[in-house]
Design a protein around this motif. Structure first.
Motif, PDB file in Angstrom:
ATOM      1  N   PRO A 130     -40.318 -30.619  24.848  1.00  0.00           N
ATOM      2  CA  PRO A 130     -41.479 -29.729  24.867  1.00  0.00           C
ATOM      3  C   PRO A 130     -41.242 -28.510  23.979  1.00  0.00           C
ATOM      4  CG  PRO A 130     -40.832 -30.376  27.088  1.00  0.00           C
ATOM      5  CD  PRO A 130     -39.722 -30.799  26.179  1.00  0.00           C
ATOM      6  N   ASP A 131     -42.338 -27.879  23.569  1.00  0.00           N
ATOM      7  CA  ASP A 131     -42.226 -26.609  22.845  1.00  0.00           C
ATOM      8  C   ASP A 131     -41.785 -25.493  23.788  1.00  0.00           C
ATOM      9  OD1 ASP A 131     -43.302 -27.441  20.182  1.00  0.00           O
ATOM     10  OD2 ASP A 131     -45.070 -27.901  21.401  1.00  0.00           O
ATOM     11  N   LEU A 132     -42.206 -25.592  25.047  1.00  0.00           N
ATOM     12  CA  LEU A 132     -41.901 -24.576  26.050  1.00  0.00           C
ATOM     13  C   LEU A 132     -41.716 -25.267  27.391  1.00  0.00           C
ATOM     14  CD1 LEU A 132     -41.798 -21.597  27.113  1.00  0.00           C
ATOM     15  CD2 LEU A 132     -44.287 -21.743  27.351  1.00  0.00           C
ATOM     16  N   THR A 133     -40.679 -24.871  28.124  1.00  0.00           N
ATOM     17  CA  THR A 133     -40.464 -25.377  29.481  1.00  0.00           C
ATOM     18  C   THR A 133     -40.471 -24.201  30.444  1.00  0.00           C
ATOM     19  OG1 THR A 133     -39.176 -27.290  28.734  1.00  0.00           O
ATOM     20  CG2 THR A 133     -38.869 -26.580  31.018  1.00  0.00           C
ATOM     21  N   VAL A 134     -41.386 -24.247  31.401  1.00  0.00           N
ATOM     22  CA  VAL A 134     -41.514 -23.207  32.415  1.00  0.00           C
ATOM     23  C   VAL A 134     -40.807 -23.691  33.676  1.00  0.00           C
ATOM     24  CG1 VAL A 134     -43.096 -21.817  33.798  1.00  0.00           C
ATOM     25  CG2 VAL A 134     -43.726 -22.477  31.451  1.00  0.00           C
ATOM     26  N   LEU A 135     -39.738 -23.013  34.047  1.00  0.00           N
ATOM     27  CA  LEU A 135     -38.981 -23.349  35.248  1.00  0.00           C
ATOM     28  C   LEU A 135     -39.427 -22.433  36.385  1.00  0.00           C
ATOM     29  CD1 LEU A 135     -36.720 -24.683  36.885  1.00  0.00           C
ATOM     30  CD2 LEU A 135     -35.101 -23.087  35.801  1.00  0.00           C
ATOM     31  N   ILE A 136     -40.029 -23.029  37.413  1.00  0.00           N
ATOM     32  CA  ILE A 136     -40.391 -22.272  38.603  1.00  0.00           C
ATOM     33  C   ILE A 136     -39.206 -22.325  39.562  1.00  0.00           C
ATOM     34  CG2 ILE A 136     -42.063 -21.977  40.456  1.00  0.00           C
ATOM     35  CD1 ILE A 136     -43.278 -21.644  37.685  1.00  0.00           C
ATOM     36  N   ASP A 137     -38.508 -21.219  39.687  1.00  0.00           N
ATOM     37  CA  ASP A 137     -37.290 -21.152  40.497  1.00  0.00           C
ATOM     38  C   ASP A 137     -37.647 -20.851  41.945  1.00  0.00           C
ATOM     39  OD1 ASP A 137     -34.500 -21.072  41.011  1.00  0.00           O
ATOM     40  OD2 ASP A 137     -34.579 -18.880  40.945  1.00  0.00           O
ATOM     41  N   MET A 138     -37.120 -21.673  42.849  1.00  0.00           N
ATOM     42  CA  MET A 138     -37.512 -21.583  44.257  1.00  0.00           C
ATOM     43  C   MET A 138     -36.292 -21.728  45.162  1.00  0.00           C
ATOM     44  SD  MET A 138     -39.598 -21.664  46.917  1.00  0.00           S
ATOM     45  CE  MET A 138     -41.135 -21.482  46.035  1.00  0.00           C
ATOM     46  N   ASP A 139     -36.309 -21.001  46.279  1.00  0.00           N
ATOM     47  CA  ASP A 139     -35.282 -21.172  47.303  1.00  0.00           C
ATOM     48  C   ASP A 139     -35.259 -22.636  47.746  1.00  0.00           C
ATOM     49  OD1 ASP A 139     -33.516 -20.246  49.624  1.00  0.00           O
ATOM     50  OD2 ASP A 139     -35.218 -21.149  50.668  1.00  0.00           O
ATOM     51  N   PRO A 140     -34.098 -23.297  47.744  1.00  0.00           N
ATOM     52  CA  PRO A 140     -34.042 -24.736  48.029  1.00  0.00           C
ATOM     53  C   PRO A 140     -34.571 -25.128  49.406  1.00  0.00           C
ATOM     54  CG  PRO A 140     -32.008 -24.018  46.992  1.00  0.00           C
ATOM     55  CD  PRO A 140     -32.784 -22.781  47.315  1.00  0.00           C
ATOM     56  N   GLU A 141     -34.252 -24.356  50.444  1.00  0.00           N
ATOM     57  CA  GLU A 141     -34.707 -24.714  51.783  1.00  0.00           C
ATOM     58  C   GLU A 141     -36.228 -24.605  51.896  1.00  0.00           C
ATOM     59  OE1 GLU A 141     -31.888 -23.012  51.201  1.00  0.00           O
ATOM     60  OE2 GLU A 141     -30.622 -24.660  51.889  1.00  0.00           O
ATOM     61  N   THR A 142     -36.792 -23.552  51.305  1.00  0.00           N
ATOM     62  CA  THR A 142     -38.240 -23.391  51.325  1.00  0.00           C
ATOM     63  C   THR A 142     -38.916 -24.520  50.560  1.00  0.00           C
ATOM     64  OG1 THR A 142     -37.995 -20.992  51.415  1.00  0.00           O
ATOM     65  CG2 THR A 142     -40.138 -21.840  50.749  1.00  0.00           C
ATOM     66  N   ASP A 181     -33.986 -20.984  24.137  1.00  0.00           N
ATOM     67  CA  ASP A 181     -35.149 -20.837  23.260  1.00  0.00           C
ATOM     68  C   ASP A 181     -36.361 -21.598  23.797  1.00  0.00           C
ATOM     69  OD1 ASP A 181     -33.661 -19.277  21.553  1.00  0.00           O
ATOM     70  OD2 ASP A 181     -33.132 -20.944  20.229  1.00  0.00           O
ATOM     71  N   ARG A 182     -36.109 -22.590  24.633  1.00  0.00           N
ATOM     72  CA  ARG A 182     -37.201 -23.426  25.156  1.00  0.00           C
ATOM     73  C   ARG A 182     -37.600 -23.053  26.581  1.00  0.00           C
ATOM     74  NH1 ARG A 182     -36.931 -28.406  27.809  1.00  0.00           N
ATOM     75  NH2 ARG A 182     -34.765 -28.830  27.178  1.00  0.00           N
ATOM     76  N   PHE A 183     -36.657 -22.626  27.391  1.00  0.00           N
ATOM     77  CA  PHE A 183     -36.904 -22.355  28.810  1.00  0.00           C
ATOM     78  C   PHE A 183     -37.327 -20.913  29.056  1.00  0.00           C
ATOM     79  CE2 PHE A 183     -34.788 -26.267  29.944  1.00  0.00           C
ATOM     80  CZ  PHE A 183     -35.141 -26.536  31.262  1.00  0.00           C
TER      81      PHE A 183
END
Length: 208
Positions: A130-142, A181-183
């Motif tokens: 991808p040109d851009l990767t959006v990582l939504i970071d989340m608490d694992p248990e939630t 550069d991507r994330f």
């Protein structure tokens, strides 16, 4: 000639809210006049959707990690040929819920030490990011509790439990460091509207 489109992927652990953010972004960009294709992996094309059922349903030991990543790669190739690349060539914005980074982690690291093999097959058969990767970071248990509450039957990977979720979260953060550069990393432990405000601003700043 039509200017090539823009490819955005969303990544994150199960239950992180990435699918919601991908949908909100798609709706927003369409409202501003953009031509958008919203898709997902595994899936996004008729053949890939058939493979989706194979890999996301059933017992945790249904497939070996090696078989899994071959199935995911086959689905991705069909998805690219029939959905993603035609849309990009037509100048559209493609928003994809998961792409190759998920395979790098779920099959390449979290279930077995296959990252090198996954990357080699990706280079041979897929050959693009991808040109851009959006990582939504989340608490694992939630995230895990959210994912299990969906009850959609596609819970094979959630069934691996909290330890895998924790490993995946760290793995995604490591990938963000590997490909800076991507994330972009966005804190998903907030109200949906706050997460989307950040997502929208980041993506709009990068769109051609």
């Amino acid at each position: 000639m039509t200017e090539r489109g823009y490819f955005v992927s969303f990544e994150g652990i199960d239950g992180s809210g990435k699918s919601t953010q991908a949908r909100l972004l798609s709706d927003h960009l369409r409202a501003t006049g953009r031509d958008v294709v919203l898709t997902r992996e595994p899936g996004g094309s008729p053949g890939a959707e058939h493979i989706r059922k194979l890999v996301l349903e059933g017992a945790t030991d249904r497939w070996s990690p090696e078989t899994e990543f071959l199935l995911f790669t086959a689905a991705r190739r069909d998805h690219l040929e029939r959905t993603v690349n035609p849309a990009l060539e037509a100048g559209q914005v493609v928003i994809c819920d998961r792409f190759a980074d998920s395979t790098r982690l779920y099959q390449g690291l979290a279930r077995a030490d296959l990252r090198v093999l996954v990357d080699q097959l990706h280079e041979l058969v897929i050959g693009q990011e991808p040109d851009l990767t959006v990582l939504i970071d989340m608490d694992p248990e939630t995230g895990l509790s959210r994912a299990l509450a969906r009850g959609d039957g596609e819970d094979r990977f959630e069934s691996f439990g909290g330890d895998m979720q924790r490993r995946l979260r760290q793995g995604f953060l490591d990938l963000a460091g590997e490909f800076p550069d991507r994330f972009v990393v966005i804190d998903g432990n907030r109200p949906v509207e706050d997460v989307f405000a950040d997502t929208r601003a980041i993506v709009e700043a990068r769109l051609p």
